[in-house]
Design a protein around this motif. Structure first.
Motif, PDB file in Angstrom:
ATOM      1  N   ALA A  55       0.885  -1.157  -0.043  1.00  0.00           N
ATOM      2  CA  ALA A  55       0.199  -0.002   0.082  1.00  0.00           C
ATOM      3  C   ALA A  55       0.703   1.313  -0.163  1.00  0.00           C
ATOM      4  CB  ALA A  55      -0.876  -0.075   1.396  1.00  0.00           C
ATOM      5  N   ALA A  56       1.892   1.144   0.686  1.00  0.00           N
ATOM      6  CA  ALA A  56       2.711   2.473   0.795  1.00  0.00           C
ATOM      7  C   ALA A  56       3.329   2.665  -0.402  1.00  0.00           C
ATOM      8  CB  ALA A  56       3.904   2.191   2.130  1.00  0.00           C
ATOM      9  N   ALA A  57       3.986   1.580  -1.101  1.00  0.00           N
ATOM     10  CA  ALA A  57       4.693   2.069  -2.459  1.00  0.00           C
ATOM     11  C   ALA A  57       3.757   2.061  -3.606  1.00  0.00           C
ATOM     12  CB  ALA A  57       5.665   0.631  -2.725  1.00  0.00           C
ATOM     13  N   GLY A  58       2.377   2.048  -3.405  1.00  0.00           N
ATOM     14  CA  GLY A  58       1.448   2.498  -4.409  1.00  0.00           C
ATOM     15  C   GLY A  58       1.356   1.488  -5.920  1.00  0.00           C
ATOM     16  N   CYS A  59       1.824   0.254  -5.392  1.00  0.00           N
ATOM     17  CA  CYS A  59       2.021  -0.868  -6.432  1.00  0.00           C
ATOM     18  C   CYS A  59       0.508  -0.809  -7.219  1.00  0.00           C
ATOM     19  CB  CYS A  59       2.208  -2.053  -5.927  1.00  0.00           C
ATOM     20  SG  CYS A  59       3.911  -2.255  -5.164  1.00  0.00           S
ATOM     21  N   ALA A  60      -0.462  -0.914  -6.526  1.00  0.00           N
ATOM     22  CA  ALA A  60      -1.780  -1.185  -7.193  1.00  0.00           C
ATOM     23  C   ALA A  60      -2.180   0.059  -8.144  1.00  0.00           C
ATOM     24  CB  ALA A  60      -3.002  -1.404  -6.428  1.00  0.00           C
ATOM     25  N   SER A  61      -1.729   1.014  -7.673  1.00  0.00           N
ATOM     26  CA  SER A  61      -2.238   2.594  -8.444  1.00  0.00           C
ATOM     27  C   SER A  61      -1.771   2.430 -10.093  1.00  0.00           C
ATOM     28  CB  SER A  61      -1.414   3.798  -7.512  1.00  0.00           C
ATOM     29  OG  SER A  61      -2.055   4.059  -6.542  1.00  0.00           O
ATOM     30  N   CYS A  62      -0.541   1.887 -10.193  1.00  0.00           N
ATOM     31  CA  CYS A  62      -0.085   1.732 -11.522  1.00  0.00           C
ATOM     32  C   CYS A  62      -0.383   0.516 -12.234  1.00  0.00           C
ATOM     33  CB  CYS A  62       1.442   1.978 -11.610  1.00  0.00           C
ATOM     34  SG  CYS A  62       2.158   3.776 -11.048  1.00  0.00           S
ATOM     35  N   HIS A  63      -0.280  -0.764 -11.457  1.00  0.00           N
ATOM     36  CA  HIS A  63      -0.477  -1.857 -12.200  1.00  0.00           C
ATOM     37  C   HIS A  63      -1.748  -2.679 -12.138  1.00  0.00           C
ATOM     38  CE1 HIS A  63       3.722  -2.432 -12.899  1.00  0.00           C
ATOM     39  NE2 HIS A  63       4.000  -1.714 -11.795  1.00  0.00           N
ATOM     40  N   ILE A  64      -2.843  -2.228 -11.307  1.00  0.00           N
ATOM     41  CA  ILE A  64      -3.999  -2.769 -11.690  1.00  0.00           C
ATOM     42  C   ILE A  64      -4.778  -2.096 -13.011  1.00  0.00           C
ATOM     43  CG2 ILE A  64      -4.649  -3.143  -9.464  1.00  0.00           C
ATOM     44  CD1 ILE A  64      -6.369  -0.596  -9.350  1.00  0.00           C
ATOM     45  N   ALA A  65      -5.485  -2.763 -13.924  1.00  0.00           N
ATOM     46  CA  ALA A  65      -6.033  -2.424 -15.145  1.00  0.00           C
ATOM     47  C   ALA A  65      -7.081  -1.350 -14.680  1.00  0.00           C
ATOM     48  CB  ALA A  65      -6.721  -3.814 -15.831  1.00  0.00           C
ATOM     49  N   GLU A  66      -7.346  -0.445 -15.735  1.00  0.00           N
ATOM     50  CA  GLU A  66      -8.261   0.602 -15.548  1.00  0.00           C
ATOM     51  C   GLU A  66      -9.759  -0.122 -15.323  1.00  0.00           C
ATOM     52  OE1 GLU A  66      -7.982   3.513 -15.506  1.00  0.00           O
ATOM     53  OE2 GLU A  66      -5.654   3.995 -16.717  1.00  0.00           O
ATOM     54  N   ASP A  67     -10.172   0.360 -14.028  1.00  0.00           N
ATOM     55  CA  ASP A  67     -11.407  -0.199 -13.677  1.00  0.00           C
ATOM     56  C   ASP A  67     -11.517  -1.749 -13.262  1.00  0.00           C
ATOM     57  OD1 ASP A  67     -12.758   2.372 -13.864  1.00  0.00           O
ATOM     58  OD2 ASP A  67     -13.039   1.979 -15.970  1.00  0.00           O
ATOM     59  N   GLY A  68     -10.219  -2.169 -13.145  1.00  0.00           N
ATOM     60  CA  GLY A  68     -10.095  -3.509 -12.655  1.00  0.00           C
ATOM     61  C   GLY A  68     -10.028  -3.828 -11.388  1.00  0.00           C
ATOM     62  N   PRO A  69     -10.090  -4.832 -10.914  1.00  0.00           N
ATOM     63  CA  PRO A  69      -9.985  -5.420  -9.350  1.00  0.00           C
ATOM     64  C   PRO A  69      -8.662  -4.922  -8.865  1.00  0.00           C
ATOM     65  CG  PRO A  69     -10.631  -7.342 -10.741  1.00  0.00           C
ATOM     66  CD  PRO A  69     -10.295  -6.180 -11.424  1.00  0.00           C
ATOM     67  N   ALA A  70      -8.987  -4.624  -7.401  1.00  0.00           N
ATOM     68  CA  ALA A  70      -7.774  -3.750  -6.952  1.00  0.00           C
ATOM     69  C   ALA A  70      -6.661  -4.624  -6.546  1.00  0.00           C
ATOM     70  CB  ALA A  70      -8.170  -3.167  -5.676  1.00  0.00           C
ATOM     71  N   ASP A  71      -6.824  -6.182  -6.707  1.00  0.00           N
ATOM     72  CA  ASP A  71      -5.604  -7.035  -6.312  1.00  0.00           C
ATOM     73  C   ASP A  71      -5.016  -7.828  -7.554  1.00  0.00           C
ATOM     74  OD1 ASP A  71      -7.908  -8.315  -6.547  1.00  0.00           O
ATOM     75  OD2 ASP A  71      -7.601  -9.685  -4.773  1.00  0.00           O
ATOM     76  N   VAL A  72      -5.554  -7.372  -8.735  1.00  0.00           N
ATOM     77  CA  VAL A  72      -5.231  -8.157  -9.707  1.00  0.00           C
ATOM     78  C   VAL A  72      -4.138  -7.205 -10.689  1.00  0.00           C
ATOM     79  CG1 VAL A  72      -5.995  -9.300 -12.045  1.00  0.00           C
ATOM     80  CG2 VAL A  72      -7.387  -9.474  -9.929  1.00  0.00           C
ATOM     81  N   LEU A  73      -2.888  -7.468 -10.761  1.00  0.00           N
ATOM     82  CA  LEU A  73      -1.774  -6.692 -11.144  1.00  0.00           C
ATOM     83  C   LEU A  73      -1.609  -6.944 -12.419  1.00  0.00           C
ATOM     84  CD1 LEU A  73       0.555  -6.662  -8.121  1.00  0.00           C
ATOM     85  CD2 LEU A  73      -1.186  -4.887  -8.529  1.00  0.00           C
ATOM     86  N   SER A  74      -2.504  -6.877 -13.387  1.00  0.00           N
ATOM     87  CA  SER A  74      -2.359  -7.174 -14.896  1.00  0.00           C
ATOM     88  C   SER A  74      -1.849  -5.959 -15.734  1.00  0.00           C
ATOM     89  CB  SER A  74      -3.956  -7.458 -15.255  1.00  0.00           C
ATOM     90  OG  SER A  74      -4.727  -6.405 -15.193  1.00  0.00           O
ATOM     91  N   GLY A  75      -1.742  -4.901 -15.115  1.00  0.00           N
ATOM     92  CA  GLY A  75      -1.214  -3.751 -15.940  1.00  0.00           C
ATOM     93  C   GLY A  75      -2.086  -3.217 -17.139  1.00  0.00           C
ATOM     94  N   GLY A  76      -1.529  -2.576 -17.947  1.00  0.00           N
ATOM     95  CA  GLY A  76      -1.900  -2.026 -19.022  1.00  0.00           C
ATOM     96  C   GLY A  76      -2.334  -0.315 -18.874  1.00  0.00           C
ATOM     97  N   LYS A  77      -2.108   0.074 -17.871  1.00  0.00           N
ATOM     98  CA  LYS A  77      -2.322   1.570 -17.741  1.00  0.00           C
ATOM     99  C   LYS A  77      -1.300   2.314 -18.501  1.00  0.00           C
ATOM    100  CE  LYS A  77      -3.520   4.897 -13.944  1.00  0.00           C
ATOM    101  NZ  LYS A  77      -3.276   5.372 -12.633  1.00  0.00           N
ATOM    102  N   ARG A  78      -1.644   3.413 -19.004  1.00  0.00           N
ATOM    103  CA  ARG A  78      -0.797   4.064 -20.016  1.00  0.00           C
ATOM    104  C   ARG A  78      -0.215   5.567 -19.298  1.00  0.00           C
ATOM    105  NH1 ARG A  78      -0.710   2.053 -24.990  1.00  0.00           N
ATOM    106  NH2 ARG A  78      -0.116   3.976 -25.945  1.00  0.00           N
ATOM    107  N   PHE A  79       1.020   5.901 -19.518  1.00  0.00           N
ATOM    108  CA  PHE A  79       1.370   7.073 -18.759  1.00  0.00           C
ATOM    109  C   PHE A  79       2.405   7.707 -19.945  1.00  0.00           C
ATOM    110  CE2 PHE A  79       1.467   3.713 -15.808  1.00  0.00           C
ATOM    111  CZ  PHE A  79       0.909   4.327 -14.453  1.00  0.00           C
ATOM    112  N   ALA A  80       1.695   8.858 -20.024  1.00  0.00           N
ATOM    113  CA  ALA A  80       2.218   9.783 -21.342  1.00  0.00           C
ATOM    114  C   ALA A  80       3.198  10.772 -20.636  1.00  0.00           C
ATOM    115  CB  ALA A  80       1.105  10.524 -21.966  1.00  0.00           C
ATOM    116  N   THR A  81       4.482  10.719 -21.434  1.00  0.00           N
ATOM    117  CA  THR A  81       5.511  11.423 -21.014  1.00  0.00           C
ATOM    118  C   THR A  81       6.392  12.073 -22.166  1.00  0.00           C
ATOM    119  OG1 THR A  81       7.280  10.046 -21.121  1.00  0.00           O
ATOM    120  CG2 THR A  81       5.969   9.938 -19.280  1.00  0.00           C
ATOM    121  N   ASP A  82       7.041  13.255 -21.856  1.00  0.00           N
ATOM    122  CA  ASP A  82       7.906  13.796 -22.815  1.00  0.00           C
ATOM    123  C   ASP A  82       8.707  12.764 -23.605  1.00  0.00           C
ATOM    124  OD1 ASP A  82       7.145  16.268 -22.198  1.00  0.00           O
ATOM    125  OD2 ASP A  82       8.701  16.828 -20.912  1.00  0.00           O
TER     126      ASP A  82
END
Length: 292
Positions: A49-76
């Motif tokens: 929880a402190a490391a925020g792993c789920a914030s990046c690695h859960i799918a959009e609108d996915g279950p909070a404990d399934v780290l399936s990935g897929g979230k996109r991060f736009a950068t320079d």
């Protein structure tokens, strides 16, 4: 003369290439780095929880404990896609041993020696305690598997050359604590939660030309990576909330003005709400101890 000049230039190129290869090579942990440590999944849940792993690695609108990935991060530098880090042995990291996972978390190095991009905040996680790393790994192994394949990043040349991240680590990664000599054990714990586990500076601190954190402007706010708006500063001069106000916001998401956390901070608060009261108090005390 021209032959000697050509020979000299050739030698310079060879030396330069050798230095470049040395600087950009992977630097994994020693094989026995975690020797004698046993993971505690219950403690690992708090680290997760402190490391925020789920914030990046859960799918959009996915279950909070399934780290399936897929979230996109736009950068320079391009668009990065969070990978599957679930316990699936093929699509995820279920087949990796503890030292392979620790290398990814602490050194930004893959099992086959490739350099990970610093959008994965190993530049903060490199300050994690070894016991916390093994506890985190043991907790992640208890989470559900997902067979969703990781998607490739969308990054243009030359940033698509992963080895260049080794040079980034050499010249841009912050290895030491930014707040030196904390005045109390509580502030020291807050520093650990903010600078290492929570990696708050990744969003709240501006960056230099090569994407490194500008530690001289620590936590003073930064442009949103996607280019719209700004992440607010949270130093004492930019956030006049009390320690109690900050701790309550991290628990409930409510500001002193009864507004509520939104956007990416809503996900952060979902994580900090799972911490202890003492953890949230320590984070707040750390923020109030920062220079203005």
């Amino acid at each position: 003369m021209w032959r000697r000049l050509g020979t000299g230039l050739g030698l310079l190129l060879l030396v330069g290439a050798g230095v470049g290869l040395w600087i950009t090579q992977a630097d994994p942990l020693p094989d026995d780095a975690l020797a004698g440590l046993e993971g505690d999944p219950e403690s690992g849940a708090r680290i997760f929880a402190a490391a925020g792993c789920a914030s990046c690695h859960i799918a959009e609108d996915g279950p909070a404990d399934v780290l399936s990935g897929g979230k996109r991060f736009a950068t320079d530098f391009g668009t990065f896609v969070a990978p599957n880090i679930s316990s699936d042995p093929v699509a995820g990291v279920g087949s990796w041993d503890d030292i392979a996972l620790a290398n990814a978390i602490l050194r930004g190095v893959s099992p086959d020696g490739q350099q990970y991009y610093p959008v994965f905040p190993y530049g903060a996680y490199n300050k994690m305690r070894d016991q916390d790393v093994i506890d985190l790994i043991s907790y992640m192994r208890t989470l559900p598997a997902s067979d969703i394949a990781s998607q490739p990043h969308d990054i243009a040349f030359p940033f698509s050359i992963r080895r260049l991240n080794g040079g980034w680590k050499t010249f841009a990664m912050v290895d030491d604590w930014t707040l030196q000599d904390p005045a109390s054990d509580e502030i020291a714990q807050g520093r650990y939660l903010v600078e290492a586990l929570g990696h708050c500076a990744e969003c709240h601190t501006p960056r230099n030309a090569i994407g490194g954190l500008d530690t001289a402007a620590w936590m003073t706010g930064a442009p949103f990576p996607a280019g719209e708006g700004r992440v607010p500063g949270i130093t004492p001069s930019k956030l006049d909330w009390s320690v109690a106000d900050i701790a309550e916001y991290l628990r409930s998401g409510f500001t002193p003005d009864f507004d509520s956390a939104g956007g990416e901070m809503a996900a952060v608060v979902r994580n900090t709400a799972k911490l202890t009261d003492a953890d949230r108090q320590a984070i707040a005390s750390y923020l109030k101890a920062l220079p203005n």
